[in-house]
Design an enzyme around this catalytic site. Structure first.
Site, PDB file in Angstrom:
ATOM      1  CG  ASP A 185      -0.342   0.056   2.525  1.00  0.00           C
ATOM      2  OD1 ASP A 185       0.903  -0.087   2.600  1.00  0.00           O
ATOM      3  OD2 ASP A 185      -1.061   0.248   3.525  1.00  0.00           O
ATOM      4  CB  SER A 186       4.590   1.712  -0.168  1.00  0.00           C
ATOM      5  OG  SER A 186       4.774   0.531  -0.920  1.00  0.00           O
ATOM      6  CG  ASP A 204       0.262  -4.036   2.131  1.00  0.00           C
ATOM      7  OD1 ASP A 204      -0.066  -4.706   3.131  1.00  0.00           O
ATOM      8  OD2 ASP A 204       1.036  -3.055   2.182  1.00  0.00           O
ATOM      9  CE  LYS A 263       2.961  -5.687   3.900  1.00  0.00           C
ATOM     10  NZ  LYS A 263       2.453  -4.673   4.843  1.00  0.00           N
ATOM     11  CD  GLU A 310       0.668  -1.512   7.967  1.00  0.00           C
ATOM     12  OE1 GLU A 310       0.364  -0.776   8.926  1.00  0.00           O
ATOM     13  OE2 GLU A 310       1.115  -1.080   6.886  1.00  0.00           O
ATOM     14  CD  GLU A 332       7.971  -0.405   7.422  1.00  0.00           C
ATOM     15  OE1 GLU A 332       7.029  -1.136   7.053  1.00  0.00           O
ATOM     16  OE2 GLU A 332       8.132   0.760   6.989  1.00  0.00           O
TER      17      GLU A 332
END
Ligand code: KIV
Length: 294
Positions: free
Chosen positions: A50-51, A89, A119, A121, A189
């Site tokens: 999602d960057s 993501d 993925k 978070e 991270e």
């Protein structure tokens, strides 16, 4: 193992690398041409992160990224990836309400975009239950602990996590809990390399680090950072392998100069009319012009 027919890398293949002590090399990609290049280079895993919001869509952080953005960008990456495992993501608020809705959103990455895993978070109790629900629905999940950018408003700023004992212990526990809940690997991270080492040694599943030092089982970087797309700030953990901003700027400035000077396009970059018929064409057009004048 890579599927023998397609040579597609699989989750067991990625996991076996940890046992064999071979590094896992991952990268982000958000479109067909970049995914094709990195896949052909031999990358093991492509994360459609999602960057995307920050490096491609121009947002200040990842919060505004939607499910539609992610599906739209994951699909071409899957098309281009003949070998790499593609992970999608889950964007902010696509997995924060009910497990039912979250599992449905995750399933879209597999059904509509063709990714092999998702993925998410974080590692709160609710998140761990969700991991279990996803695994139950046959959706492989990658975890993500340490600095989790979707918590930006909670953290206040992007900074290294786990520098104090309490916080480091929490991150170790988060990684262990995610493993227990069923994730196939976990992103670490922006944490101290010593903490990443402890986690990597404790977990059976692979750790993939970004700003987490050399002891992780694998590494991931944002594609646009490692090729130097931006000429702005880059975090300390990024290694810029090429200054593509400079390369592209030089090319575009050359193009602007050439067009202004009339040196592009030249005869070599142009199509040509059959030389034996050219006189006839000019004559015909001159005659037409003559008739019009009368
Ligand atoms: O969105 C992303 O690119 C990521 C990586 C930084 C791991 O989550």
């Amino acid at each position: 193992m890579p599927n023998e027919k397609t040579q597609k890398k699989t989750i067991p293949f990625i996991q076996a690398k940890k046992e064999k002590k071979e590094k896992i090399v991952a990268i982000t990609a958000y479109d067909f041409p970049v995914a094709k290049i990195v896949d052909q280079c031999g990358i093991d895993l492509i994360l459609v992160g999602d960057s995307l919001g920050m490096v491609v869509l121009g947002y200040e952080n990842t919060i505004p990224v939607t499910m539609e953005d992610m599906i739209h960008h994951t699909r071409p990456v899957v098309f281009a990836s003949k070998s790499a495992l593609v992970v999608g993501d889950m964007p902010y608020f696509s997995f924060h309400l009910s497990n039912e809705e979250s599992v449905y959103n995750a399933s879209r990455f597999l059904k509509e975009a063709g990714a092999s895993a998702v993925k998410i978070e974080g590692a709160s109790k609710k998140r761990l239950k969700l991991v279990e629900a996803l695994v139950e629905a046959e959706i492989p999940v990658m975890g993500h602990v340490g600095l989790t950018p979707q918590s930006i408003y909670h953290f206040g700023q992007f900074k290294v996590k786990g520098k104090e004992i309490d916080e480091a212990e929490n991150i170790v526990q988060d990684a262990l809990s995610l493993e227990k809940a069923g994730v196939f690997s976990v992103i670490l991270e922006c944490i101290p390399m010593e903490v990443a080492r402890i986690i990597t040694e404790k977990l059976e599943i692979p750790t993939i680090g970004i700003g987490a030092g050399p002891y992780c089982d694998g590494q991931i970087l944002v594609f646009h950072d490692l090729v130097g797309f931006s000429n702005g700030y880059l975090p300390k953990f990024v290694k810029k392998y090429v200054d593509i901003h400079e390369v592209i700027s030089r090319a575009v400035k050359g193009y602007i100069d050439d067009v202004k000077k009339g040196t592009f396009p030249d005869s070599n970059c142009s199509y040509h009319f059959k030389s034996e018929k050219l006189d006839e064409l000019i004559k015909n057009e001159d005659q037409k012009r003559g008739k019009k004048k009368k």
